[in-house]
Design a protein around this motif. Structure first.
Motif, PDB file in Angstrom:
ATOM      1  N   THR A 234      69.568 103.993 -42.010  1.00 14.31           N
ATOM      2  CA  THR A 234      70.773 104.753 -42.359  1.00 14.31           C
ATOM      3  C   THR A 234      70.428 106.205 -42.668  1.00 14.31           C
ATOM      4  O   THR A 234      71.181 107.119 -42.336  1.00 14.31           O
TER       5      THR A 234
ATOM      6  N   GLN B 111      77.707 102.048 -42.050  1.00 19.39           N
ATOM      7  CA  GLN B 111      77.442 100.683 -42.477  1.00 19.39           C
ATOM      8  C   GLN B 111      78.493 100.225 -43.497  1.00 19.39           C
ATOM      9  O   GLN B 111      78.960  99.097 -43.449  1.00 19.39           O
TER      10      GLN B 111
ATOM     11  N   GLY C 187      71.935  99.833 -47.814  1.00 17.25           N
ATOM     12  CA  GLY C 187      72.967  98.803 -47.758  1.00 17.25           C
ATOM     13  C   GLY C 187      72.436  97.428 -48.150  1.00 17.25           C
ATOM     14  O   GLY C 187      73.039  96.711 -48.950  1.00 17.25           O
TER      15      GLY C 187
END
Ligand SMILES: Nc1ncnc2c1ncn2[C@@H]1O[C@H](COP(=O)(O)OP(=O)(O)OP(=O)(O)O)[C@@H](O)[C@H]1O
Ligand SMILES: Nc1ncnc2c1ncn2[C@@H]1O[C@H](COP(=O)(O)OP(=O)(O)OP(=O)(O)O)[C@@H](O)[C@H]1O
Ligand code: SF4
Ligand SMILES: [Mg+2]
Ligand SMILES: [Mg+2]
Lengths: 336, 258
Positions: A42, A86, B148
């Motif tokens: 990310t 995400q 995440g």
């Protein structure tokens, strides 16, 4: 062509991305990025979008340094390169209904004329499998998968040439996922779309990407044509990853190669090969000398001192052939 | 411990988004809730912990924990059950944490609320972090400073540190790579065996469901269209929608299957 060159990103003491280079050719093309949770995927995406400062390296679109773009050129970049994050929740404006949020994107980038906005919004929602009534809802009035699809629709609204997809289907049931994957496959041909696809789902990467890169602790440790990477993974970490794919069918399940231990904090990476504290093949050299990403054969690169030794069949057969497929990863996996 | 859901409906204005005749979760049982996006899986779990109504939904029917009715229970009593006997891992972990607190502070607050001393809370937080393969140093971070998958594992660690009897886990492994996911599934199995924890496991990943769960309920448009032993349902689905789901699972093609 979008290039990431020797990228470094540092958060306070955390070296999240440590010298990553990736090249995304002009579309249609898909480059998959897989890797351990926390490995920097990310962060790379956010760097490409200019959302975080670089500690080193550069991002180039068609040879132009993206971090130097200003004014019109920057606006053009923002339209050409879109991202689906995400975490759709934190990227959709909670005070904006779905319809107006997508219209806003159409307006800012002057994609279609004003009188076509309504029609285009409905079309985009339909493409991602949402009813047009979704337009009038706020993000918090949607399910997780519905929100994720709104984020996809909004990114597609401006007809980008390049997409960065960060786990775009992780919140979707498999039938909706199949629909989104078809949509991406269609657009890539129709609009010459090129994309980075970050995903934990190796089957999805295999379907949509001709090439894939494996990240571990901020570095690319293996890269190559997707089919080959998955059929003959050369790095011990990639092999473990490949072996851990769960299967519905009990008959298809393989022995999972366990990677023991906690991923070291990127604030204190181990010396030498970063995988060495968890690698079953570690030797003294691995603790002293950092293995560089080097060509194993043709397009397939790996960062492991012992790659040839551990993959004799792969090397002698040039990575193809039945033997190579038969030997890896399961048979070699049993050495673990 | 038994959790019994009967004639549960959840509606927004006149739109009914959940309509479940019956669903049970027994001691040390792992039941999967799979199905279409938007079919009401999260709302079902939120109804169990009394949070659906706080989102503006009307909840009717019956949800009993060891015979005690949870629907209509005052929020003050529900708060004691939430995080005490039942804990929930929300679908979007990052946005479920209060962004102004460090992870360690969030742990301490939750654990002390449910009776742990300060020192105990610190030890249990560190232990829970290691259990999900995270360095305890991450307790010093703020939620937005996590990846995440790290945030998702923190949510799992927090739920586990609370030592609940029933865990409602909404897509708890969707952001995890397969090796870490494997470890987490192992951990859940251990908790079930050693602590007899019961788990309602909401997931789109049918392969994970097959590996972990005893039974599976498949939802579509608010209703359960098929329920049964996981192995059986996934091998020989009787409902057409379940069949379609299973057929849509992306598979690594044989060339890559090794
Ligand atoms: N703002 C921040 N401050 C400090 N560390 C950060 C910050 N953001 C990310 N990190 C750290 O940088 C590393 C890379 O994070 P990143 O989000 O890029 O991982 P990822 O590969 O996308 O992982 P996942 O698959 O879990 O989403 C992680 O160790 C993470 O904890
Ligand atoms: N606050 C709300 N107001 C109106 N409708 C809502 C609200 N929250 C959820 N819904 C609707 O309720 C239905 C069920 O939502 P729920 O979140 O339970 O779905 P889900 O099965 O968890 O889906 P997913 O797999 O996408 O997360 C959806 O159609 C959703 O749009
Ligand atoms: S260099 Fe050594 S420690 Fe690193 S992956 Fe290769 S064998 Fe393992
Ligand atoms: Mg990520
Ligand atoms: Mg949900």
């Amino acid at each position: 062509m979008l290039e990431v060159r020797a990228l470094h990103v540092v958060f306070e003491s955390v070296h999240a991305v440590d010298g990553v280079s990736l090249t995304l050719p002009a579309g249609p093309f898909g480059l998959g990025i897989v890797g351990e949770s926390g490995s920097g995927k990310t962060t790379i995406a956010r760097a490409v979008m200019r959302l975080i400062p670089l500690a080193g390296g550069s991002v180039l679109l068609d040879g132009h340094d993206v971090f130097r773009l200003r004014g019109g050129a920057l606006r053009a970049y923002r339209r050409a390169v879109q991202i689906v994050f995400q975490d759709a929740d934190s990227t959709l404006d909670p005070r904006m209904r779905v319809g107006p949020a997508i219209r806003e994107a159409l307006r800012v980038h002057r994609v279609v004329s004003r009188d076509e906005f309504g029609h285009r919004v409905d079309e985009l929602l339909e493409e991602v499998g949402l009813e047009s009534a979704t337009s009038s809802r706020f993000p918090h009035e949607l399910s997780g998968g519905q929100r994720q699809r709104v984020a996809i629709a909004r990114a597609l609204a401006v007809e980008p040439r390049t997409l960065i997809l960060d786990e775009p289907t992780s919140a979707l049931d498999v039938t909706v996922q199949a629909r989104i994957l078809r949509l991406i496959a269609e657009l890539r041909e129709k609009r010459q779309l090129a994309y980075f696809l970050i995903s934990h789902n190796l089957a999805v990467v295999q379907q949509l990407c001709e090439e894939a890169a494996v990240l571990y602790l901020g570095q690319v440790i293996e890269q190559g044509p997707t089919g080959q990477l998955l059929s003959s993974p050369a790095h011990p970490y990639t092999r473990a990853l490949r072996s851990a794919v769960p299967e519905i069918d009990i008959a298809d399940r393989r022995a999972r190669v366990v990677v023991p231990g906690i991923v070291p904090d990127p604030a204190h990476p181990p010396a030498g090969c970063r995988f060495n504290p968890r690698c079953p093949f570690v030797v003294q050299r691995c603790r002293e000398e950092t293995p560089l990403l080097r060509r194993l054969w043709a397009e397939h690169s790996v960062a492991c001192h012992r790659a040839e030794e551990l993959n004799p069949v792969l090397v002698s057969h040039g990575g193809r052939g039945q033997d190579a497929l038969g030997q890896t990863p399961d048979n070699l996996g049993s050495i673990f | 411990m038994t959790l019994e859901i009967r004639n549960l409906t959840v509606s927004f204005d006149s739109r009914r988004v959940v309509d479940i005749d019956s669903l049970e979760l027994g001691d040390a049982e792992i039941v999967a809730l799979a199905g279409e996006s938007g079919s009401g899986k999260s709302m079902t779990a939120l109804a169990v912990v009394g949070l659906a109504s706080t989102k503006g939904a009307t909840v009717a029917g019956s949800i009993k924990l060891d015979g005690t009715e949870l629907i209509g229970m005052p929020q003050s009593e529900l708060r004691a059950i939430r995080g005490g006997r039942i804990s929930m891992i929300f679908q979007s972990p990052v946005s479920s944490f209060d962004p102004v607190f460090r992870i360690g502070t969030i742990f301490r607050g939750a654990l002390q609320l449910h009776g742990a001393s300060r020192a105990e809370a610190r030890d249990r937080a560190a232990e829970a972090m290691r259990g999900v393969m995270l360095a305890p140093e991450l307790l010093d971070r703020y939620p937005h400073q996590l990846s995440g998958g790290q945030a998702q594992r923190v949510a799992i660690a927090l739920a586990i540190a609370l030592r609940c009897e029933v865990l409602l886990a909404d897509e708890p492994t969707s952001a995890l790579d397969v090796t870490v996911q494997g470890e987490i599934l192992e951990l859940l199995r251990r908790l079930r065996e050693q602590e007899r924890m019961a788990i309602l496991f909401i997931s789109h990943d049918l392969a994970v469901v097959a590996e972990l769960c005893d039974r599976v309920a498949v939802m579509r448009m608010g209703r359960i269209v098929e329920v049964g032993p996981a192995a059986e349902v996934l091998r020989a689905p009787s409902d057409p929608y379940t069949r379609e789901l299973i057929a849509s699972v992306p598979k690594l093609t044989s060339a890559a299957a090794g």
